[in-house]
Design a protein around this motif. Structure first.
Motif, PDB file in Angstrom:
ATOM      1  N   VAL B 185      32.602 -31.979 -10.572  1.00 11.21           N
ATOM      2  CA  VAL B 185      31.150 -32.109 -10.762  1.00 11.21           C
ATOM      3  C   VAL B 185      30.640 -30.945 -11.613  1.00 11.21           C
ATOM      4  O   VAL B 185      29.889 -31.136 -12.578  1.00 11.21           O
ATOM      5  CB  VAL B 185      30.424 -32.121  -9.396  1.00 11.21           C
ATOM      6  N   LYS B 186      31.092 -29.747 -11.278  1.00 10.83           N
ATOM      7  CA  LYS B 186      30.662 -28.559 -12.029  1.00 10.83           C
ATOM      8  C   LYS B 186      31.013 -28.696 -13.513  1.00 10.83           C
ATOM      9  O   LYS B 186      30.196 -28.464 -14.396  1.00 10.83           O
ATOM     10  CB  LYS B 186      31.384 -27.317 -11.484  1.00 10.83           C
ATOM     11  N   ASP B 187      32.259 -29.081 -13.753  1.00 12.25           N
ATOM     12  CA  ASP B 187      32.737 -29.211 -15.122  1.00 12.25           C
ATOM     13  C   ASP B 187      31.960 -30.288 -15.884  1.00 12.25           C
ATOM     14  O   ASP B 187      31.604 -30.109 -17.047  1.00 12.25           O
ATOM     15  CB  ASP B 187      34.234 -29.561 -15.073  1.00 12.25           C
ATOM     16  N   SER B 188      31.661 -31.407 -15.205  1.00 13.33           N
ATOM     17  CA  SER B 188      30.952 -32.511 -15.863  1.00 13.33           C
ATOM     18  C   SER B 188      29.530 -32.095 -16.223  1.00 13.33           C
ATOM     19  O   SER B 188      29.053 -32.385 -17.326  1.00 13.33           O
ATOM     20  CB  SER B 188      30.874 -33.728 -14.950  1.00 13.33           C
ATOM     21  N   LEU B 189      28.846 -31.437 -15.286  1.00 14.54           N
ATOM     22  CA  LEU B 189      27.461 -31.042 -15.570  1.00 14.54           C
ATOM     23  C   LEU B 189      27.431 -29.988 -16.665  1.00 14.54           C
ATOM     24  O   LEU B 189      26.547 -30.003 -17.524  1.00 14.54           O
ATOM     25  CB  LEU B 189      26.787 -30.516 -14.301  1.00 14.54           C
ATOM     26  N   ARG B 190      28.419 -29.107 -16.653  1.00 11.89           N
ATOM     27  CA  ARG B 190      28.456 -28.088 -17.704  1.00 11.89           C
ATOM     28  C   ARG B 190      28.614 -28.768 -19.060  1.00 11.89           C
ATOM     29  O   ARG B 190      27.897 -28.464 -20.004  1.00 11.89           O
ATOM     30  CB  ARG B 190      29.607 -27.113 -17.458  1.00 11.89           C
ATOM     31  N   SER B 191      29.515 -29.729 -19.154  1.00 18.06           N
ATOM     32  CA  SER B 191      29.739 -30.350 -20.463  1.00 18.06           C
ATOM     33  C   SER B 191      28.528 -31.186 -20.878  1.00 18.06           C
ATOM     34  O   SER B 191      28.236 -31.295 -22.055  1.00 18.06           O
ATOM     35  CB  SER B 191      31.028 -31.165 -20.480  1.00 18.06           C
ATOM     36  N   GLY B 192      27.796 -31.747 -19.915  1.00 19.33           N
ATOM     37  CA  GLY B 192      26.607 -32.528 -20.263  1.00 19.33           C
ATOM     38  C   GLY B 192      25.441 -31.654 -20.700  1.00 19.33           C
ATOM     39  O   GLY B 192      24.661 -32.038 -21.570  1.00 19.33           O
ATOM     40  N   LEU B 193      25.321 -30.480 -20.102  1.00 20.76           N
ATOM     41  CA  LEU B 193      24.140 -29.648 -20.356  1.00 20.76           C
ATOM     42  C   LEU B 193      24.362 -28.593 -21.428  1.00 20.76           C
ATOM     43  O   LEU B 193      23.404 -28.006 -21.938  1.00 20.76           O
ATOM     44  CB  LEU B 193      23.697 -28.976 -19.057  1.00 20.76           C
ATOM     45  N   MET B 194      25.623 -28.354 -21.785  1.00 20.44           N
ATOM     46  CA  MET B 194      25.898 -27.307 -22.770  1.00 20.44           C
ATOM     47  C   MET B 194      25.196 -27.530 -24.111  1.00 20.44           C
ATOM     48  O   MET B 194      24.657 -26.583 -24.678  1.00 20.44           O
ATOM     49  CB  MET B 194      27.423 -27.164 -22.991  1.00 20.44           C
ATOM     50  N   PRO B 195      25.166 -28.773 -24.653  1.00 16.10           N
ATOM     51  CA  PRO B 195      24.472 -28.963 -25.936  1.00 16.10           C
ATOM     52  C   PRO B 195      23.011 -28.502 -25.884  1.00 16.10           C
ATOM     53  O   PRO B 195      22.539 -27.841 -26.809  1.00 16.10           O
ATOM     54  CB  PRO B 195      24.566 -30.473 -26.165  1.00 16.10           C
ATOM     55  N   VAL B 196      22.314 -28.827 -24.797  1.00 16.74           N
ATOM     56  CA  VAL B 196      20.905 -28.436 -24.679  1.00 16.74           C
ATOM     57  C   VAL B 196      20.783 -26.920 -24.537  1.00 16.74           C
ATOM     58  O   VAL B 196      19.957 -26.282 -25.193  1.00 16.74           O
ATOM     59  CB  VAL B 196      20.262 -29.103 -23.444  1.00 16.74           C
TER      60      VAL B 196
END
Lengths: 182, 270
Positions: B185-196
């Motif tokens: 979950v941590k890894d997924s949210l990081r990859s989703g939010l990193m662009p922003v």
């Protein structure tokens, strides 16, 4: 199929590949949806949440899995004595990296990890398949002692008939997803 | 602050065509290099041109009639298309309605709520649904949230699929489903939010954000443009964050049953 394993006892389970041994273990450990009725000390599986049930049922798969880089990260605490029992004369193994371990070492550590949760039932899927004779012997003794001391019931899968005779009080054979007497 | 009253330079069709020629040139080189992206590049460019001209026509009409109904209709269409897009970007999809529903519901809760809050509490136009504000704000939020949700969910389902042995090994030792997938979950949210997060970190230094550039081009003062951009970026970050968290939570609920068993049979592979 229906069977009972008494506490402190070990039941040997024998059968060729594909006969349904792993399927049976996964059903008892409640990893796959199944219709079976499983009880520990008279209490039904449904009386516990999935995670509490699986803590009571210690399932050791044939291949161990590790998700942190270091061995120690997988344990909340561990006694040196248990590692010594498992043949680790140098308990520094606890601080080493998982990727540097042999498959035999991984298997013995997976057993230590499992036993540190004090399960009431042990489901052992070829626990000594990757071990040499002396380490296999250590594992056999450790499991036998654990069952006696904790009053745990064990089911032991192996292809080695002589091991079955050594470790188990009674044996069952699986054929085509059903049990037959040995 | 000097506010320019100069009219914006109109771009005629020929001038737009010049920009189109550049895309054709890029398409030629990607085709020559056999990169396999020529077709999607050209199709997407063409789609973009047609869609934007159509939406321009619709907006002219919506601005003229000045009523909330068309604004709400446009918002719904945007949401449904964004939900479909999230679903189509997944390699491993939840089976059935929820493949589509997870993106739509999570974006509805996050983007819609955050946009309405921004319009009512921050921008405070006479009518919160004033299309001049509501449509661009919602459009920017939905566009960014859609990317964040799609990235997070795709990463999440892919990692769960690939790491199923590890997840089950963690369940076996008595971890709960949430504990067993915590790292994923941590890894997924990081990859989703990193662009922003990265875009905010470089905003104004390396890049000037689109909305701010648009306002400056339209002759507004840079001060106003900056203020709007700051609010929009903050709303986008909030929308992306909540949207991704809700979406990943919804997917993880679908991937475990009431006994906290991992149910990969709930996923279909593209």
């Amino acid at each position: 199929m229906s069977f009972i394993v008494n506490s402190g006892e070990c039941m040997g389970l024998y059968g060729c590949s594909g006969s349904g041994k792993t399927l049976l273990f996964r059903a008892i450990a409640d990893l796959d949806p199944n219709q079976g009725k499983v009880l520990i000390n008279g209490k039904r599986r449904e009386d516990f949440s999935g995670s509490v049930w699986r803590k009571k049922v210690g399932y050791l798969p044939a291949e161990s899995s590790w998700w942190f880089p270091k061995v120690s990260q997988h344990f909340s605490s561990i006694e040196d004595a248990k590692l010594r029992y498992l043949g680790f004369l140098d308990t520094k193994i606890f601080d080493s990296e998982v990727s540097r371990l042999s498959s035999g070492e991984k298997q013995r550590l997976a057993l230590a990890r499992l036993l540190s949760g004090l399960p009431e039932v042990l489901l052992l899927d070829e626990p000594t398949a990757n071990l040499d004779d002396s380490n296999a012997c250590l594992v056999e003794t450790l499991i036998k002692n654990y069952c006696k001391k904790q009053g745990a019931a064990a089911i032991w899968v192996t292809h080695d008939r002589s091991q079955l005779e050594r470790v188990s009080q009674n044996q069952l054979v699986m054929k085509n997803k059903t049990l037959v007497d040995l | 602050m000097i506010a320019s009253s100069q009219e914006i330079i109109s771009l005629s069709n020929e001038r737009i065509f010049l920009a189109g020629l550049l895309i054709v040139a890029l398409g030629f080189f990607t085709w020559k290099a056999d990169l396999g992206i020529t077709k999607p590049l050209l199709v997407s460019s063409l789609r973009m041109v047609i869609q934007l001209f159509l939406v321009g026509l619709v907006l002219v009409y919506v601005f003229e009639i000045d009523h909330p109904l068309p604004v709400i209709l446009i918002a719904l269409v945007m949401l449904l298309v964004a939900g479909k897009e999230v679903s189509s970007r997944q390699k491993y999809k939840i089976k059935g309605f929820w493949s589509y529903g997870i993106g739509t519901v999570s974006m509805f809760i996050s983007s819609f709520a955050v946009s309405v809050f921004g319009l009512i509490a921050i921008i405070r136009a006479d009518n919160w649904w004033d299309p001049r504000y509501a449509i661009p704000v919602l459009g920017m939020l939905l566009g960014n949230t859609m990317t964040a949700v799609a990235l997070s969910v795709d990463r999440f389902t892919t990692n769960v699929w690939n790491d199923r042995d590890i997840i089950e090994a963690r369940l076996i030792i008595g971890e709960t489903a949430n504990e067993a997938i915590k790292d994923i979950v941590k890894d997924s949210l990081r990859s989703g939010l990193m662009p922003v997060i990265n875009s905010m970190a470089i905003a104004g230094i390396v890049s000037l954000p689109g909305m701010m550039t648009g306002q400056i081009l339209a002759g507004n003062s840079p001060d106003d443009a900056v203020r709007y951009q700051v609010v929009i970026w903050l709303l986008i970050a909030v929308g992306c964050g909540f949207g991704s968290m809700i979406a990943v939570k919804m997917v993880s609920k679908k991937l475990f049953d009431e006994r906290e068993r991992l149910r990969l049979d709930q996923l279909s592979v593209k």
